[in-house]
Write a protein that holds these residues in place. Structure first.
Motif, mmCIF file in Angstrom:
data_model
loop_
_atom_site.group_PDB
_atom_site.id
_atom_site.type_symbol
_atom_site.label_atom_id
_atom_site.label_comp_id
_atom_site.label_asym_id
_atom_site.label_seq_id
_atom_site.Cartn_x
_atom_site.Cartn_y
_atom_site.Cartn_z
ATOM 1 N N THR A 2 0.849 -1.187 0.000
ATOM 2 C CA THR A 2 0.000 0.000 0.000
ATOM 3 C C THR A 2 0.881 1.232 0.000
ATOM 4 O OG1 THR A 2 -1.860 1.112 1.109
ATOM 5 C CG2 THR A 2 -0.172 0.171 2.535
ATOM 6 N N GLY A 3 0.375 2.340 -0.541
ATOM 7 C CA GLY A 3 1.133 3.580 -0.593
ATOM 8 C C GLY A 3 2.174 3.558 -1.685
ATOM 9 N N GLY A 4 3.307 4.189 -1.379
ATOM 10 C CA GLY A 4 4.416 4.168 -2.330
ATOM 11 C C GLY A 4 4.509 5.373 -3.221
ATOM 12 N N SER A 5 3.790 6.467 -2.900
ATOM 13 C CA SER A 5 3.860 7.661 -3.743
ATOM 14 C C SER A 5 3.516 8.894 -2.920
ATOM 15 C CB SER A 5 2.912 7.551 -4.933
ATOM 16 O OG SER A 5 1.572 7.430 -4.477
ATOM 17 N N ARG A 6 3.911 10.052 -3.415
ATOM 18 C CA ARG A 6 3.547 11.300 -2.748
ATOM 19 C C ARG A 6 2.085 11.596 -3.007
ATOM 20 N NH1 ARG A 6 7.019 16.179 -4.295
ATOM 21 N NH2 ARG A 6 5.519 17.181 -2.906
ATOM 22 N N ILE A 7 1.514 12.462 -2.190
ATOM 23 C CA ILE A 7 0.107 12.830 -2.314
ATOM 24 C C ILE A 7 0.020 14.286 -2.750
ATOM 25 C CG2 ILE A 7 -2.086 13.078 -1.104
ATOM 26 C CD1 ILE A 7 -1.142 10.938 0.854
ATOM 27 N N GLY A 8 -0.589 14.544 -3.906
ATOM 28 C CA GLY A 8 -0.782 15.903 -4.388
ATOM 29 C C GLY A 8 0.521 16.543 -4.823
ATOM 30 N N PRO B 126 1.230 6.798 3.537
ATOM 31 C CA PRO B 126 1.745 5.741 4.405
ATOM 32 C C PRO B 126 1.955 4.464 3.584
ATOM 33 C CG PRO B 126 -0.092 6.868 5.454
ATOM 34 C CD PRO B 126 -0.041 7.357 4.037
ATOM 35 N N THR B 127 3.099 3.835 3.748
ATOM 36 C CA THR B 127 3.535 2.785 2.831
ATOM 37 C C THR B 127 3.959 1.531 3.579
ATOM 38 O OG1 THR B 127 4.293 4.468 1.249
ATOM 39 C CG2 THR B 127 5.223 2.255 1.020
ATOM 40 N N VAL B 128 3.551 0.383 3.033
ATOM 41 C CA VAL B 128 3.978 -0.915 3.553
ATOM 42 C C VAL B 128 4.650 -1.678 2.420
ATOM 43 C CG1 VAL B 128 3.274 -3.123 4.541
ATOM 44 C CG2 VAL B 128 2.139 -1.004 5.270
ATOM 45 N N VAL B 129 5.873 -2.138 2.687
ATOM 46 C CA VAL B 129 6.655 -2.923 1.727
ATOM 47 C C VAL B 129 6.801 -4.337 2.290
ATOM 48 C CG1 VAL B 129 8.903 -3.167 0.608
ATOM 49 C CG2 VAL B 129 7.898 -0.884 0.919
ATOM 50 N N ALA B 130 6.620 -5.335 1.430
ATOM 51 C CA ALA B 130 6.737 -6.724 1.873
ATOM 52 C C ALA B 130 7.614 -7.502 0.911
ATOM 53 C CB ALA B 130 5.356 -7.375 1.972
#
Length: 473
Positions: free
Chosen positions: A343-349, A357-361
């Motif tokens: 989830t996440g992985g990029s800037r917002i706006g 907020p980012t989760v890496v697996a």
């Protein structure tokens, strides 16, 4: 700047202060000249002459008045913190109110800075140990908790009988100024607290070379901390270093997986992950891995991100543009090494410094995220099989600040606490940074403690006095 009780608003050089939610300039900071720094040292030294002899009761009364004022003005100071640091208003107000507890605790504990009598080998000899304040101290504090981090150093110095020169964070300076104003209102004598701004390297080199300055306390990066520690060593100055961390989280398969995932998700996005003890490297035992990852990612993804004054916002922007660039670098590395961005992985706006907020697996222990502190809203989750395997991986880095363990087994908890190479181990909850408990790391995470009775060790000299009295005839 605050020097000798006088506020200085303008100098030839000024630094811009940026609102991280919009990227707009919201103010300017004066920069200290060499004359300003010399004046701050002279002021602190003059004040030390009388402050060191003040009763601990008197010093404590001032600190308690400050604590009451901080709580009274928490919303006002917190609103300014939202503007220059970015965290949600509720978090900002909570930081100020919690920091006030540190002032109260130090006010009381300063009354218990005891010496001792040492039994002698000769009845005509008396042996006594006393503890005395070291003198003028300097402190450099970070932008992530601009009120509480500065206050921990200020109240430890003042309660010990020392005076202090504070260089706060240029990114989020309003809290430092608020501490100065509230200390004045509480009755702190002029010169006991001085506040300066400008080039951190020039200020540190200038102040550490001053013979009146006896101690430095620094919270920040490992690289800068090592530089300051070497500089302090060159001048034989005492130092306390609270440096970076990369906190491992170990979730055993007997833990309450859902409760652990929920609690850890909230901690991960706290202050946008810009916390030195933020849970970062997640090791989850294989039997619980899939359930934990799904629950944790869902909770992180549900985080409401936005302007700190907006209702219901749980996470604000990163403090400055460099942090956004750093997050992008970590995610790029994870993708290139085959990890999954859950989830996440990029800037917002495109306004301000917001990052999802980012989760890496998946991936391997070679990921940058596994080896470098992200200091942002990114967590990396990896499976482990057995106890020895996870302890080896958790202890594989040179950092040693905070660590977390979740398990229902008291035996596992006990063995994990002993095996983890860290200054702090928190088991099944988040119990760090209380006024009455020591806070500090080992190895590259620094040395010395703030909080607990250990907080005074860096601000006191130990003096041994032995006296011979001949027996009267």
């Amino acid at each position: 700047m605050l020097i000798g009780g006088r506020w200085i608003y303008e100098t030839e050089g000024q630094d811009a202060v940026i609102d991280p939610a919009s990227g707009a300039v919201i103010g300017y900071l004066p920069c200290a000249t060499d004359a300003d720094l010399a004046a701050a040292v002279a002021s602190a030294q003059r004040a030390f002459g009388s402050w060191k002899d003040r009763s601990p009761l008197d010093r404590g009364q001032i600190l308690r008045r400050f604590a009451d004022l901080a709580r009274t003005h928490a919303e006002e100071v917190g609103r300014n913190m939202v503007l220059d640091q970015g965290k949600p208003l509720a978090e900002a107000i909570g930081e100020i109110r919690f920091a006030a507890d540190h002032a109260d605790w130090h006010a009381e504990e300063a009354r218990r800075i005891y010496g001792r009598l040492i039994p002698s080998r000769d009845p005509r000899v008396q042996q006594a140990l006393t503890r005395e304040p070291v003198g003028v101290c300097i402190a450099f504090t970070p932008w992530n908790f601009p009120f509480s981090q500065a206050l921990r150093k200020v109240v430890a110095a003042l309660a010990s009988g020392c005076t202090i020169i504070l260089k706060g964070p240029a990114e989020s300076p309003s809290s430092t100024v608020a501490i100065g104003r509230l200390m004045q209102e509480a009755g702190l004598p002029d010169g006991c607290l001085n506040i300066v701004w400008g080039s951190s390297s020039h200020i540190s080199e200038t102040l550490l070379s001053a013979p009146e300055v006896k101690k430095i306390s620094f919270t920040g990066s490992v690289e800068v901390g090592k530089l300051l520690a070497s500089l302090a060593g060159r001048h034989m100055k005492r130092s306390t270093m609270e440096l970076g961390g990369h906190a491992p989280v170990i979730v055993f398969d007997d833990a309450d997986v859902e409760a652990s995932a929920d609690a850890l998700a909230a901690q991960k996005v706290r202050n946008a992950g810009q916390v030195c003890v933020s849970p970062t490297r997640f090791y989850v035992q294989t039997g619980a891995y899939d359930r934990f990852l799904a629950r944790f990612a869902d909770k992180v993804a549900a985080t409401k991100v936005g302007y700190g004054f907006a209702e219901g916002v749980q996470m604000g922007p990163l403090c400055h543009a460099r942090r956004v660039t750093a997050m992008e670098g970590f995610v790029q590395d994870a993708r290139e090494r085959g990890a999954e961005i859950v989830t996440g992985g990029s800037r917002i706006g495109d306004a301000g410094f917001f990052y999802a907020p980012t989760v890496v697996a998946g991936g391997s222990d070679a990921l940058r995220l596994m080896n470098e502190e992200p200091f942002g809203p990114i967590a990396v989750v990896a499976p482990f099989s057995g106890f020895d395997d996870v302890m080896r991986r958790a202890n594989s880095l040179p950092f040693g600040l905070a660590s977390y363990v979740f398990t229902a087994s008291s035996s596992r908890a006990q063995h994990a606490a002993k095996a983890l190479a860290a200054g702090m181990v928190s088991i099944n909850h988040f119990g760090l940074a209380l006024p009455e408990t020591p806070f500090g790391g080992i190895n590259d995470s620094g040395y010395g403690s703030e909080g607990g009775t250990e907080t005074f060790d860096g601000y006191l000299n130990t003096k041994f006095v032995t006296r011979f009295d001949a027996r009267p005839e």
